[in-house]
Design a protein around this motif. Structure first.
Motif, PDB file in Angstrom:
ATOM      1  N   GLU C  32      38.284  75.425 -70.552  1.00 35.28           N
ATOM      2  CA  GLU C  32      39.161  75.534 -70.143  1.00 35.28           C
ATOM      3  C   GLU C  32      39.601  76.350 -69.588  1.00 35.28           C
ATOM      4  O   GLU C  32      40.214  75.708 -68.420  1.00 35.28           O
ATOM      5  CB  GLU C  32      39.837  76.263 -71.893  1.00 35.28           C
ATOM      6  N   ILE C  33      39.343  76.985 -68.849  1.00 32.72           N
ATOM      7  CA  ILE C  33      39.972  77.822 -67.547  1.00 32.72           C
ATOM      8  C   ILE C  33      39.071  76.939 -66.395  1.00 32.72           C
ATOM      9  O   ILE C  33      39.965  76.754 -65.968  1.00 32.72           O
ATOM     10  CB  ILE C  33      39.138  79.286 -67.728  1.00 32.72           C
ATOM     11  N   ALA C  36      41.248  74.286 -65.815  1.00 32.60           N
ATOM     12  CA  ALA C  36      42.215  74.441 -64.781  1.00 32.60           C
ATOM     13  C   ALA C  36      42.308  74.249 -63.144  1.00 32.60           C
ATOM     14  O   ALA C  36      42.771  73.802 -62.550  1.00 32.60           O
ATOM     15  CB  ALA C  36      43.308  75.442 -65.288  1.00 32.60           C
ATOM     16  N   TYR C  37      41.268  74.302 -63.071  1.00 29.37           N
ATOM     17  CA  TYR C  37      40.884  74.478 -61.685  1.00 29.37           C
ATOM     18  C   TYR C  37      40.333  72.676 -61.194  1.00 29.37           C
ATOM     19  O   TYR C  37      40.820  72.715 -60.216  1.00 29.37           O
ATOM     20  CB  TYR C  37      39.790  75.280 -60.897  1.00 29.37           C
ATOM     21  N   LYS C  38      40.244  71.515 -62.468  1.00 30.89           N
ATOM     22  CA  LYS C  38      40.093  70.572 -62.150  1.00 30.89           C
ATOM     23  C   LYS C  38      41.559  69.874 -61.710  1.00 30.89           C
ATOM     24  O   LYS C  38      42.227  69.443 -62.497  1.00 30.89           O
ATOM     25  CB  LYS C  38      39.463  69.901 -63.400  1.00 30.89           C
ATOM     26  N   THR C  42      48.488  65.941 -65.296  1.00 27.36           N
ATOM     27  CA  THR C  42      48.899  66.868 -66.193  1.00 27.36           C
ATOM     28  C   THR C  42      48.862  66.395 -67.688  1.00 27.36           C
ATOM     29  O   THR C  42      48.229  66.980 -68.544  1.00 27.36           O
ATOM     30  CB  THR C  42      50.294  67.036 -65.943  1.00 27.36           C
ATOM     31  N   MET C  45      44.762  66.612 -68.749  1.00 28.90           N
ATOM     32  CA  MET C  45      44.745  68.004 -69.006  1.00 28.90           C
ATOM     33  C   MET C  45      45.661  68.632 -69.806  1.00 28.90           C
ATOM     34  O   MET C  45      45.049  69.033 -71.354  1.00 28.90           O
ATOM     35  CB  MET C  45      45.343  68.833 -67.827  1.00 28.90           C
ATOM     36  N   LEU C  46      46.799  68.473 -70.245  1.00 29.80           N
ATOM     37  CA  LEU C  46      47.598  68.549 -71.657  1.00 29.80           C
ATOM     38  C   LEU C  46      47.140  67.852 -73.277  1.00 29.80           C
ATOM     39  O   LEU C  46      46.045  69.534 -73.580  1.00 29.80           O
ATOM     40  CB  LEU C  46      48.304  68.147 -71.283  1.00 29.80           C
ATOM     41  N   LEU C  49      43.526  69.779 -73.117  1.00 30.29           N
ATOM     42  CA  LEU C  49      43.595  71.255 -73.427  1.00 30.29           C
ATOM     43  C   LEU C  49      43.143  71.509 -75.348  1.00 30.29           C
ATOM     44  O   LEU C  49      42.995  72.029 -75.876  1.00 30.29           O
ATOM     45  CB  LEU C  49      44.449  71.737 -72.649  1.00 30.29           C
ATOM     46  N   LEU C  50      44.712  70.738 -75.806  1.00 26.27           N
ATOM     47  CA  LEU C  50      44.872  71.095 -77.040  1.00 26.27           C
ATOM     48  C   LEU C  50      44.081  70.356 -77.575  1.00 26.27           C
ATOM     49  O   LEU C  50      43.996  70.761 -78.405  1.00 26.27           O
ATOM     50  CB  LEU C  50      46.526  69.510 -77.354  1.00 26.27           C
ATOM     51  N   PHE C  97      62.461  64.344 -73.001  1.00 29.87           N
ATOM     52  CA  PHE C  97      62.572  63.111 -71.638  1.00 29.87           C
ATOM     53  C   PHE C  97      64.273  63.101 -71.467  1.00 29.87           C
ATOM     54  O   PHE C  97      64.213  62.607 -70.671  1.00 29.87           O
ATOM     55  CB  PHE C  97      61.753  62.292 -72.328  1.00 29.87           C
TER      56      PHE C  97
ATOM     57  N   ALA D  54      59.251  69.737 -70.251  1.00 27.22           N
ATOM     58  CA  ALA D  54      59.043  68.819 -70.374  1.00 27.22           C
ATOM     59  C   ALA D  54      60.597  67.903 -69.584  1.00 27.22           C
ATOM     60  O   ALA D  54      60.760  67.307 -68.877  1.00 27.22           O
ATOM     61  CB  ALA D  54      58.839  67.505 -71.142  1.00 27.22           C
ATOM     62  N   SER D  55      61.670  69.109 -69.350  1.00 29.18           N
ATOM     63  CA  SER D  55      62.922  68.705 -69.302  1.00 29.18           C
ATOM     64  C   SER D  55      63.314  69.587 -68.120  1.00 29.18           C
ATOM     65  O   SER D  55      64.682  68.649 -67.633  1.00 29.18           O
ATOM     66  CB  SER D  55      63.891  68.273 -70.413  1.00 29.18           C
ATOM     67  N   PHE D 210      47.483  80.669 -74.850  1.00 27.48           N
ATOM     68  CA  PHE D 210      46.427  80.511 -74.044  1.00 27.48           C
ATOM     69  C   PHE D 210      46.171  79.484 -72.986  1.00 27.48           C
ATOM     70  O   PHE D 210      47.308  79.280 -71.986  1.00 27.48           O
ATOM     71  CB  PHE D 210      45.308  80.775 -74.430  1.00 27.48           C
ATOM     72  N   PRO D 211      45.956  78.180 -73.743  1.00 27.55           N
ATOM     73  CA  PRO D 211      46.901  77.007 -72.709  1.00 27.55           C
ATOM     74  C   PRO D 211      48.187  76.934 -72.371  1.00 27.55           C
ATOM     75  O   PRO D 211      47.682  76.326 -71.206  1.00 27.55           O
ATOM     76  CB  PRO D 211      45.657  75.926 -73.523  1.00 27.55           C
ATOM     77  N   ILE D 215      46.828  78.170 -68.741  1.00 28.53           N
ATOM     78  CA  ILE D 215      46.018  77.114 -68.386  1.00 28.53           C
ATOM     79  C   ILE D 215      47.198  76.309 -67.665  1.00 28.53           C
ATOM     80  O   ILE D 215      46.725  75.456 -66.671  1.00 28.53           O
ATOM     81  CB  ILE D 215      45.282  76.952 -69.306  1.00 28.53           C
ATOM     82  N   MET D 216      48.277  75.873 -68.132  1.00 27.61           N
ATOM     83  CA  MET D 216      49.013  74.672 -68.082  1.00 27.61           C
ATOM     84  C   MET D 216      49.801  75.573 -66.848  1.00 27.61           C
ATOM     85  O   MET D 216      50.403  74.109 -66.264  1.00 27.61           O
ATOM     86  CB  MET D 216      50.022  74.183 -68.712  1.00 27.61           C
ATOM     87  N   VAL D 218      48.497  77.340 -64.269  1.00 28.68           N
ATOM     88  CA  VAL D 218      47.609  77.343 -62.924  1.00 28.68           C
ATOM     89  C   VAL D 218      48.305  77.199 -61.805  1.00 28.68           C
ATOM     90  O   VAL D 218      48.231  75.982 -61.778  1.00 28.68           O
ATOM     91  CB  VAL D 218      46.171  77.215 -63.405  1.00 28.68           C
ATOM     92  N   ILE D 220      47.290  75.795 -58.236  1.00 26.70           N
ATOM     93  CA  ILE D 220      46.378  74.854 -57.944  1.00 26.70           C
ATOM     94  C   ILE D 220      47.302  74.625 -55.719  1.00 26.70           C
ATOM     95  O   ILE D 220      48.010  74.301 -55.652  1.00 26.70           O
ATOM     96  CB  ILE D 220      46.183  73.644 -58.631  1.00 26.70           C
TER      97      ILE D 220
END
Ligand code: HEA
Ligand code: HEA
Ligand code: CUA
Ligand SMILES: [Cu+2]
Lengths: 282, 618, 117, 223
Positions: C32-33, C36-38, C42, C45-46, C49-50, C97, D54-55, D210-211, D215-216, D218, D220
């Protein structure tokens, strides 16, 4: 006792049902394009549920009448029910209910699933505690810039119109909404503070004005006249006083009104409000 | 390895009751005492709620009238005896909150459930007596806090919060959005949060008890329908209250920590622009609709939490006094479960016109109407239970029949509201008010009345006065129809909810006679409730003595003494041999057979169905 | 009441097993970590991760919380109702949304075109 | 028991009353139900967080040092604490209460380590200027969207609300465990197991916090 109860239940049922036949206590006559379909759906639903209401109550009364304990020694019938019956009435009610639900969707779809037809008349609605502001684009058909920092209730700039913006020169803001008859109308609903709700009984139409959102809705009103406009979402202490009018004007009268400059617009509105009378409550 | 049985089974093994007054009546661990405490709490709360409803009606039908007493009682809310709009709104809010949370979530579940679920499954107590006591006292604190909310609103005029029981943000999130929205609103939220904790502790207690502590032979399909209802209710509570808790925490943060979960940007409230004043900090980015989702995700299951126990009690009582097994027991169980399950899928029907996505609205609409099916099935089975019975019209039976009548009356209007398109004219009108008062306001309450009259002898060892009970029933039954049926008409004409006065609008003028009629009916009905309270107190001391089984019923609560001993069954856990509603069994000595009555040969967990004996149609 | 708890003092699963589970969890966390740097979309990634989180949660529930060694009936009682409710919460998102699509954008600088969303 | 566990069918006897159908005591079942309920509270908060994220325009400000580094260490702490906890539980199933106490103390140690690291990290963010209602100034400038929309201060709100609530759970868990450690001799195996359930649950929640929160978010380079 059983007989008495049955009779009472039946009387109450009769009374309840008959209330729905007093047409002075029915919907005010509709004026919008989608209303007839909606009223038809409503009538259908009311008839279905009314019949089932009556059926259920009459059945109940009949049971308590017929099966009251008459002191006879023979016992109640010993049965744990019947799977076939269960299946039958489950399916029947399922069909009725889902059927109603599906039929109900067409009106909804026609109002909500599509954007306003091109060339529909635009009004920007900005609600606030406890008053309505209707922002008209004026001759150029372009809404002037508005910004919350410019809002100043004391100087009657309720929606924060930017006078510096040329396109706001001919804009008009009024507490009454004037729309053309027979032409689609698109409202952009906003709120300055809390949730309000745009509600004109004759339109058979209702929509929340949610702060932070600009919700677009559209409808067509056909019958010219003056109608009461209410706020139907609790918005604070004077919620019940947040009342205004909707003027549905013949197209020529309306377009003429819309081309007027600010000051004349106001006076013209007052005249029109006096000219049209509220519908005699049926 | 076979399941180990309760070590108390068989051998006599008494638990002695505590003797000190405090441990016995105040901080008691006995589920029976706790149940009664819950019922008393509900009875007090309902008094407050009813009084408020009367005040509301007075203000609606005789606006601007001077009521000197009010002037003295509520100098802030009714200066000079004339009710202010904010006072009216705080009454509405408090009436709704107190009735939903502190009456209809306490009495049916915490009260009767607590008292009778363990007895009906043959257990000596709840699984976690201490937790049980905690749940009650937590709930009690919540009640005190909600009362405080009325008096410490922070606004100069002492009224409670005015946000309605749904507390829609941002009205509820902005302290400066109106009188009563200051401290009062905080207290309101805190009270709700406390209540959430109390109920979910109670819920897991119920579930554990029912799953783990059934007496030998009490198979799931031999449980009385009341137990099924309480169980499902507990599951609903366990899963829906935490969501409200989460929402409540966020709302409280919005008000106290300056966050903006539910508050969008650029608001201009009562002359102040967000961010330009210390008492209106900058807010941005929040979504009012998120609150509505979180609230109604709890809110709709909540309304079934309110009625399921009433349904259970009704089935129980109908069968007992029709002297006839419940019609379609299995179907009833499935229906209860279906209602519980579907109850989670329909919350969006409260938000059709809230700006929610129209496509979700359509889905919710269809799901909403499908939830009518199990309810319909239950109704039909109730009728089936009466069919071919030998109905004894005792007071509890009268109220149970009243429940069926009122539930149908209220339920079917749900089918109107459930259609998104028809909700356009109907939403937030008195049509809604009528709908939910008929189902919740009185059907559920009738369930509680029935339960009270039915189980009072067991709880206090004395019968309630039948004569008073009958008068109470007749007036209340007719009364509530007169109160709430005309509200449909008002709704159709277009009378909006939460209006302090209707004098502003011309199209509502024609309704004035109805409004007055409703108020008079309401006041009459409320006054008659005094009979009920009097009956309760009087019968506790003067009522005729009741034997262990005054109603000739079949379930476990009737095999023990009235009132039951501290450990319910005097130390002998009963063994169950048959289904819960064995009335009128052909060839049996009397027309009811207790669940504990052994029978030669083994009994299947539930009887076969529809096997056409006794002139059954097929 | 529950003084008479269950007899099966035996607690299935060896420390060796648990340690290996722990190793797995650590590895997944490191992945996971690393993710984060790849640089990646989004959404992608999400989802990854999930996915990983759900696997980790499952490992914890199954082995550390010992659910795998409980009766199937207990699993069927606890897991589905939770999963259903959590899935239902996802019904909120269309409105998330929507509320960003419909958010009213105040035009900062005049002159401005007709208001749009 | 293990054979029991694999039994897929439900022998009627399980549900006919007089037995614990899951072969599980009240307290353990109750704890499971509590966990179900509590995880829904967290779900509600996390869904709310995702909904708002998301919004809105969301900053992604977490640099490897300290935030990610610390949160990763914290994750390791919790994972290890879960391991020691489960060791403790199986020790108690062998009736070896000394080992049990030892492992539980280790668990508490890791839990406290988590708290300390977490508080340090909070402290760091607060010093940078992050509050429940505002973002640090440089974040605002840095993460403003192309169309000029400012990043949402809800970042801080959701961050502190969710991690705060989780921290609270860890804290109560630590207290709970110290009580257990103190009375370990008197307690039944199942009670140890139950405390373990709670602790693992706290760990489990973090597996999502955590993620989603760290993580979400981070930072970059070249973002
Ligand atoms: C005990 C409480 C309770 C119960 C049981 C119900 C039951 C139902 N409710 Fe109700 N409802 C509330 C309490 C309750 N409600 C409350 C408090 C509100 C307002 C909240 C607020 O805004 O303040 C509300 C609001 C409300 C709304 C929102 C209205 C609005 O704000 O615009 C809707 C819309 O769909 C709705 C629908 C339904 C439906 C479809 C049922 C169904 O479950 C009904 C099923 C029952 C039947 C269908 C009748 C029996 C069946 C038969 C007799 C069979 C024969 C019938 C036929 C063949 C037709 N309810
Ligand atoms: C349980 C729920 C419940 C009950 C019982 C009632 C009872 C009553 N309600 Fe209430 N009401 C609500 C729930 C309830 N209400 C809710 C949720 C709202 C919405 C609030 C909001 O908009 O935010 C509302 C709103 C509401 C309004 C609309 C206000 C507005 O929108 O402007 C009105 C108007 O007349 C009203 C009137 C009444 C009347 C006259 C009674 C009664 O007085 C009728 C007579 C009383 C009874 C028949 C009950 C007697 C019960 C007992 C004596 C005890 C029972 C036994 C045990 C507990 C063991 N109520
Ligand atoms: Cu605006 Cu109510
Ligand atoms: Cu609902």
């Amino acid at each position: 006792m059983g007989r008495a109860l049955a009779v009472i239940i039946w009387i109450l049922t009769l009374g309840s049902v008959s209330l729905f036949f007093v047409n002075k206590w029915w919907f005010p006559t509709a004026i919008s394009e989608h209303a007839p379909a909606l009223d038809r759906q409503f009538l259908l639903t009311i008839i279905v549920v009314g019949l089932s209401f009556a059926a259920a109550q009459i059945g109940l009364g009949w049971m308590v009448w017929k099966y009251r304990d008459t002191g006879s020694t023979d016992r109640a019938m010993y049965t744990h029910g019947s799977n076939r019956l269960e299946v039958v009435w489950t399916i029947v009610t399922a069909v009725i209910f889902i059927g109603l639900a599906v039929m109900g969707q067409s009106v909804w779809a026609s109002l909500r699933f599509n954007d306003a037809p091109a060339g529909s008349f635009q009004v920007e609605v900005v609600a606030q505690q406890f008053q309505w502001n209707f922002h008209y684009a004026g001759k150029d058909g372009v809404f002037g810039r508005t910004h919350p920092t410019l809002i100043d209730d004391s100087s009657l700039n309720f929606i924060g119109i930017d006078e510096a913006d040329p396109s706001s020169k001919d804009d008009a803001v009024h507490s009454v909404i004037a729309i053309p008859a027979g032409r689609p109308v698109e409202l952009t609903l906003r709120s300055k503070d809390v949730i309000h709700n745009f509600w004109v009984p004759q339109l058979r139409f209702k929509q929340d004005l949610v702060p932070g959102m600009a919700i677009k809705v559209h409808f067509t009103a056909n019958t010219p006249g003056k109608y009461e406009l209410a706020c139907a979402e609790l918005c604070g202490q004077l919620h019940f006083k947040m009342r205004s009018f909707m003027l549905v004007l013949p197209t020529d009268e309306h377009s003429e009104l819309m081309t007027l400059p600010q000051d004349q617009f106001q006076t013209r509105m007052t005249e029109l409000l006096a000219k049209y009378k509220l519908p005699a409550s049926n | 390895m076979s399941g180990e049985t309760h070590d108390t089974h068989g051998a006599v093994h008494r638990h002695e009751a505590p003797t000190s007054f405090i441990r016995k009546y105040i901080f008691s661990l006995d589920h029976k005492v706790i149940g009664i405490q819950y019922i008393i709490l509900a009875l007090v709360a309902v008094l407050v709620g009813m009084t408020m409803s009367v005040l509301m009606r007075m203000n609606l039908s005789w606006p601007g009238t001077n009521w000197p007493i009010l002037g003295t009682l509520f100098p802030g809310g009714a200066p000079g005896g004339m009710m202010t709009p904010e006072f009216y709104l705080s009454l509405v809010t408090m009436h709704g909150t107190i009735m939903v949370f502190f009456v209809l979530t306490t009495a049916p579940q915490g009260g009767f459930g607590n008292y009778f679920l363990p007895i009906q499954i043959g257990a000596e107590d709840m699984a976690f007596p201490v937790l049980n006591m905690l749940s009650f006292w937590v709930t009690f604190v919540g009640f005190v806090v909600i009362l405080a909310a009325i008096f410490f609103s922070g606004a100069e005029s002492t009224v409670g919060p005015i946000g309605g029981w749904t507390g829609y943000a941002p009205l509820s999130a902005l302290p400066n959005s109106g009188p009563g929205q200051g401290m009062g609103m905080n207290l309101w939220i805190i009270s709700i949060a406390i209540f959430c904790v109390g109920s979910l502790l109670g819920a897991l207690n119920f579930i554990t008890t029912l799953l783990n502590m059934r007496a030998p032979g009490m198979s799931l399909m031999r449980m009385p329908l009341t137990c099924w209802a309480w169980f499902t209710t507990a599951v609903l509570a366990l899963l829906s209250f935490p969501v409200l808790l989460g929402g409540g925490i966020l709302l409280l943060l919005d008000r106290t920590a300056g966050t903006s979960f539910f508050i969008p940007g650029g608001l201009y409230v009562s002359g102040v622009l967000s961010g330009t004043s210390t008492n209106f900090p900058i807010h941005t980015g929040g979504s009012p609709i998120l609150w509505q989702h979180l609230f109604w995700f709890f809110g709709h299951p909540e309304v079934y939490i309110a009625i399921l126990p009433g349904m259970g009690a009704t089935s129980h009582i109908l069968s007992t006094f029709a002297r006839k097994p419940v019609f379609g027991y299995r179907a009833m169980v499935f229906a209860i479960f279906a209602i519980g399950l579907l109850g989670f899928f329909v919350w969006g029907h409260h938000m059709f016109i809230s700006g929610m996505s129209p496509y979700s609205a359509m889905t919710f609409s269809i799901l909403t109407l499908s939830i009518g099916v199990p309810s319909a099935v239950k109704t039909f089975n109730w009728l089936g239970t009466l069919w071919g019975g030998r109905i004894r019209f005792t007071t509890p039976m009268l109220f149970a029949i009243g429940f069926v009548s009122l539930f149908v009356a209220g339920g079917i209007t749900g089918l109107v509201l459930g259609q998104s398109s028809l909700d356009l004219p109907m939403h937030d009108t008195y049509f809604v008010t009528a709908h939910f008062h008929l189902v919740m306001g009185v059907a559920s309450i009738f369930g509680m009345f029935a339960a009270t009259y039915f189980w009072f002898p067991k709880m206090f060892g004395r019968m309630m006065s039948e004569r008073l009970g009958r008068i109470h029933f007749w007036v209340t039954f007719v009364g509530v129809y007169c109160i709430f049926v005309p509200m449909h008409t008002m709704g159709i004409v277009g009378m909006p909810r939460r209006f302090a006065q209707f004098t502003e609008y011309e199209f509502l003028a024609t309704l004035h006679p109805l409004v007055v009629f409703v108020s008079i009916a309401a006041i009459a009905t409320v006054i008659v409730q005094i009979l009920f309270y009097f009956n309760l107190v009087w019968s506790m001391f003067k009522g005729e003595k009741a034997g262990p089984n005054p109603w000739e019923a079949t379930t476990l609560e009737w095999i023990t003494t009235s009132p039951p001993p501290h450990d319910n069954f005097a130390g002998v856990i009963p063994t169950v041999y048959r289904g819960p509603y064995e009335f009128a069994v052909p060839g049996a000595p009397n027309d009811f057979i207790l669940q504990t009555e052994p029978e030669p040969g083994t009994v299947p967990a539930t009887e076969g169905t529809g096997n056409g004996h006794n002139g059954h149609r097929h | 009441m529950s003084a008479h708890a269950e007899e099966h003092e035996h607690f299935a699963g060896s420390n060796k097993l648990f340690t290996s589970i722990w190793v797995w969890l650590v590895v997944l966390t490191l992945i996971e970590i690393g993710l984060a740097y790849k640089p990646m979309s989004t959404i992608l990634m999400l989802t990854i991760l999930l996915g990983l989180s759900i696997i980790k949660a499952a490992l914890i529930v199954a082995y550390f919380m010992h659910l795998k060694f409980e009766r199937l009936s207990l699993i069927l009682t606890i897991v589905p109702m939770l999963v259903i409710c959590i899935c239902l919460l996802f019904v909120f998102f269309p409105d998330s949304f929507r509320s960003s699509d419909l958010r009213y954008k105040f035009k900062e600088s005049p002159p401005a075109p007709a208001e749009s969303h | 028991m293990s054979t029991e566990a694999r039994a897929v069918h439900f022998p009627a006897a399980d549900w006919d009353g007089g037995v614990h159908p899951y072969r599980v005591g009240h307290r353990k079942l109750g704890m499971w139900l509590f966990i179900v309920s509590d995880s829904l509270t967290f779900s509600a908060l996390l869904i709310g967080y995702s909904y708002l994220r998301a919004s809105n325009v969301w900053p992604t400000p977490f640099h490897f040092n300290p935030s990610i580094l610390f949160s990763s260490l914290m994750t390791m702490c919790l994972l290890s604490s879960s391991l020691t906890m489960v060791f403790g539980v199986s020790a108690s199933s062998r009736g070896d209460w000394r080992a049990t106490r030892k492992w539980i103390l280790a668990t508490i140690f890791f839990g406290l380590a988590f708290l300390i690291l977490h508080l340090y990290e909070w402290n760091h963010l607060i010093h940078e200027g992050l509050t429940p209602f505002a973002l640090p100034a440089q974040w605002v400038t840095q993460y403003t969207a192309a169309d000029g929309t400012l990043p949402s201060p809800l970042f801080g709100a959701t961050f502190f609300a969710i991690t705060g609530l989780h921290m609270f759970h860890v804290f109560t868990g630590a207290i709970y465990l110290s009580v257990v450690a103190a009375r370990v001799k008197k307690l039944k195996h199942e009670d140890i197991e139950i405390s373990g359930l709670y602790w693992h649950f706290v760990d489990l929640v973090w597996m999502f916090v955590f993620p989603l929160i760290y993580i979400m978010s981070v930072h970059i380079e070249g973002h």
